[in-house]
Design an enzyme around this catalytic site. Structure first.
Site, mmCIF file in Angstrom:
data_model
loop_
_atom_site.group_PDB
_atom_site.id
_atom_site.type_symbol
_atom_site.label_atom_id
_atom_site.label_comp_id
_atom_site.label_asym_id
_atom_site.label_seq_id
_atom_site.Cartn_x
_atom_site.Cartn_y
_atom_site.Cartn_z
ATOM 1 N N GLU A 11 -0.403 -9.367 -0.735
ATOM 2 C CA GLU A 11 -1.822 -9.651 -0.509
ATOM 3 C C GLU A 11 -2.618 -9.624 -1.820
ATOM 4 O O GLU A 11 -3.508 -10.438 -2.032
ATOM 5 C CB GLU A 11 -2.384 -8.631 0.497
ATOM 6 C CG GLU A 11 -1.745 -8.798 1.868
ATOM 7 C CD GLU A 11 -2.019 -7.629 2.794
ATOM 8 O OE1 GLU A 11 -1.552 -6.500 2.498
ATOM 9 O OE2 GLU A 11 -2.696 -7.827 3.805
ATOM 10 N N GLU B 193 4.623 -4.976 7.224
ATOM 11 C CA GLU B 193 3.864 -3.896 7.872
ATOM 12 C C GLU B 193 4.325 -3.665 9.302
ATOM 13 O O GLU B 193 4.224 -2.552 9.822
ATOM 14 C CB GLU B 193 2.358 -4.224 7.865
ATOM 15 C CG GLU B 193 1.690 -4.158 6.502
ATOM 16 C CD GLU B 193 1.714 -5.480 5.750
ATOM 17 O OE1 GLU B 193 2.508 -6.378 6.103
ATOM 18 O OE2 GLU B 193 0.938 -5.607 4.773
ATOM 19 N N ALA C 214 0.865 -1.182 0.000
ATOM 20 C CA ALA C 214 0.000 0.000 0.000
ATOM 21 C C ALA C 214 0.901 1.231 0.000
ATOM 22 O O ALA C 214 2.059 1.163 0.423
ATOM 23 C CB ALA C 214 -0.887 -0.016 1.233
ATOM 24 N N GLY D 139 0.657 -5.037 0.870
ATOM 25 C CA GLY D 139 -0.503 -5.114 -0.021
ATOM 26 C C GLY D 139 -0.172 -5.755 -1.362
ATOM 27 O O GLY D 139 -1.065 -6.299 -2.020
HETATM 28 N N1 CAA Z 1 4.601 3.195 -0.664
HETATM 29 C C1 CAA Z 1 5.005 4.355 -1.227
HETATM 30 N N2 CAA Z 1 6.158 4.488 -1.897
HETATM 31 C C2 CAA Z 1 6.954 3.396 -1.989
HETATM 32 C C3 CAA Z 1 6.596 2.160 -1.422
HETATM 33 C C4 CAA Z 1 5.365 2.072 -0.741
HETATM 34 N N3 CAA Z 1 4.910 0.948 -0.202
HETATM 35 N N4 CAA Z 1 7.589 1.287 -1.656
HETATM 36 C C5 CAA Z 1 8.524 1.940 -2.360
HETATM 37 N N5 CAA Z 1 8.138 3.218 -2.559
HETATM 38 C C6 CAA Z 1 8.872 4.269 -3.259
HETATM 39 C C7 CAA Z 1 10.029 4.791 -2.428
HETATM 40 O O1 CAA Z 1 9.582 5.747 -1.478
HETATM 41 C C8 CAA Z 1 10.905 5.390 -3.489
HETATM 42 O O2 CAA Z 1 10.376 6.625 -3.895
HETATM 43 P P1 CAA Z 1 11.303 7.973 -3.816
HETATM 44 O O3 CAA Z 1 12.393 7.708 -4.808
HETATM 45 O O4 CAA Z 1 10.360 9.057 -4.219
HETATM 46 O O5 CAA Z 1 11.790 8.058 -2.415
HETATM 47 C C9 CAA Z 1 10.711 4.441 -4.667
HETATM 48 O O6 CAA Z 1 9.484 3.750 -4.417
HETATM 49 C C10 CAA Z 1 11.814 3.400 -4.768
HETATM 50 O O7 CAA Z 1 11.899 2.749 -3.531
HETATM 51 P P2 CAA Z 1 13.290 2.562 -2.752
HETATM 52 O O8 CAA Z 1 14.207 3.701 -3.039
HETATM 53 O O9 CAA Z 1 12.972 2.294 -1.313
HETATM 54 O O10 CAA Z 1 13.832 1.252 -3.486
HETATM 55 P P3 CAA Z 1 14.805 0.139 -2.891
HETATM 56 O O11 CAA Z 1 15.161 -0.721 -4.043
HETATM 57 O O12 CAA Z 1 15.912 0.769 -2.103
HETATM 58 O O13 CAA Z 1 13.910 -0.681 -1.824
HETATM 59 C C11 CAA Z 1 11.922 -1.858 -1.089
HETATM 60 C C12 CAA Z 1 12.816 -1.447 -2.290
HETATM 61 C C13 CAA Z 1 12.675 -2.837 -0.184
HETATM 62 C C14 CAA Z 1 10.713 -2.536 -1.675
HETATM 63 C C15 CAA Z 1 11.530 -0.592 -0.282
HETATM 64 O O14 CAA Z 1 11.037 0.387 -1.183
HETATM 65 C C16 CAA Z 1 10.487 -0.837 0.751
HETATM 66 O O15 CAA Z 1 10.774 -1.371 1.813
HETATM 67 N N6 CAA Z 1 9.221 -0.422 0.467
HETATM 68 C C17 CAA Z 1 8.139 -0.502 1.439
HETATM 69 C C18 CAA Z 1 7.640 -1.933 1.611
HETATM 70 C C19 CAA Z 1 6.519 -1.967 2.629
HETATM 71 O O16 CAA Z 1 6.713 -1.636 3.778
HETATM 72 N N7 CAA Z 1 5.315 -2.385 2.205
HETATM 73 C C20 CAA Z 1 4.156 -2.469 3.063
HETATM 74 C C21 CAA Z 1 3.304 -1.222 2.916
HETATM 75 S S1 CAA Z 1 1.965 -1.152 4.058
HETATM 76 C C22 CAA Z 1 0.780 -2.184 3.409
HETATM 77 O O17 CAA Z 1 0.924 -2.731 2.331
HETATM 78 C C23 CAA Z 1 -0.488 -2.370 4.236
HETATM 79 C C24 CAA Z 1 -1.417 -3.407 3.704
HETATM 80 O O18 CAA Z 1 -1.369 -4.556 4.108
HETATM 81 C C25 CAA Z 1 -2.448 -3.083 2.738
#
Ligand code: CAA
Length: 258
Positions: free
Chosen positions: A112, A132, A65, A109
């Site tokens: 999921e 999460e 998400a 998400g």
């Molecule tokens: N939401 C918003 N933006 C996201 C995102 C997310 N879930 N995941 C990645 N991005 C964005 C980053 O912010 C970044 O944007 P900027 O360049 O503007 O900062 C861009 O995508 C590239 O990401 P990274 O620079 O972080 O890329 P990376 O290769 O270094 O890392 C990753 C990749 C490990 C996937 C890392 O991006 C990450 O940990 N993302 C979040 C994963 C996460 O926590 N997901 C769960 C979300 S909550 C949820 O999903 C609730 C639910 O159950 C519905």
């Protein structure tokens, strides 16, 4: 209709829906989920479409998400809009099969969403996780429920409590994905599976999807009865007669969805 966060192509009875927010690793924001819900609803209504494939990019199926969009929301906001509820309901209404083709990150998400599809074909680059917990949050699109049913309590609990990622190989071993293919072949293999499904009787395909999904909702005895009654019901179709006759005649069945 024209979409901004997804790309839809319909070719040879298969609707291919590609998540397309490369700058955010296909994070699922409200706009993307609205478009995806619309595209799925349109594919369901389109008589030409017999199977749906959902995919992302080489780097990410979806990284979850959209955290930027959620960060400032309050309980009142998310409860009032029932965040993710309407999308979950849309997914559950689709009776045509949906195959997920997953490469790269399928997190939160994203994992999921893949699990809401009917089965997952993973590239060897795929990484699944429910991180999460690192955000002080809990899964909200079915992770604690569906992952547990797929891989069992111990592994699901570990994934949710530690936020660690699972490789494609581990995901296959533990029953999360149906198979793993080399990343270069992901779309070719997934489209071939989708074409195979598209060539079956649409009635039978719907019955199979309904019966397998039923097994998650009911007792074994009720599920077995539901399956047997569906099996009986298909004897009312021309396609069941054609399928068996074609076997006896040693020829390919010609299904007409009747
Ligand atoms: N939401 C918003 N933006 C996201 C995102 C997310 N879930 N995941 C990645 N991005 C964005 C980053 O912010 C970044 O944007 P900027 O360049 O503007 O900062 C861009 O995508 C590239 O990401 P990274 O620079 O972080 O890329 P990376 O290769 O270094 O890392 C990753 C990749 C490990 C996937 C890392 O991006 C990450 O940990 N993302 C979040 C994963 C996460 O926590 N997901 C769960 C979300 S909550 C949820 O999903 C609730 C639910 O159950 C519905």
């Amino acid at each position: 209709m024209a979409f901004k966060s997804i790309v839809v192509e319909i070719d040879d009875h298969v609707a291919l829906i590609r998540l397309n927010r490369p700058d955010a690793l296909n994070a699922l924001n409200a706009a993307l989920l609205t478009e995806l819900g619309q595209a799925l609803t349109e594919a369901e209504a389109n008589e030409k479409v017999r199977c749906i494939v959902l995919t992302g990019s080489e780097k990410a199926f979806a990284a979850g998400a959209d955290i930027k969009e959620m960060a400032e929301k309050t309980f009142v906001d998310v409860f009032s809009e029932d965040l993710f509820g309407p999308f979950n309901d849309t997914m559950l209404r689709i009776r045509k099969p949906i195959v997920a083709a997953v490469a790269g990150y399928a997190l939160g998400g994203g994992c999921e969403l893949a699990m809401m599809c009917d089965f997952i074909i993973a590239a060897d680059t795929a990484k699944f996780g429910q991180p999460e917990i690192n955000l002080g949050a809990v899964a909200g699109l079915g992770g604690t429920q569906r992952l547990t049913r797929f891989v069992g309590k111990s592994k699901s609990m570990e994934m949710h409590l530690t936020g660690r990622f699972m490789t494609a190989e581990e995901a296959e071993r533990s029953g999360l994905v149906s198979r793993v293919v080399p990343a270069k072949k992901l779309m070719e293999e997934t489209m071939a599976a989708a074409q195979k499904i598209a060539a079956k009787s649409a009635l039978t395909v719907m019955a199979v999807k309904e019966a397998v999904n039923r097994s998650y909702e009911t007792t074994l005895a009720e599920g077995l009865l539901h399956e047997r009654r569906l099996f009986h019901a298909l004897f009312a179709t021309e396609d069941r007669r054609e399928g068996m006759q074609a076997f006896l005649d040693k020829r390919e069945a010609q299904f007409r969805d009747r």
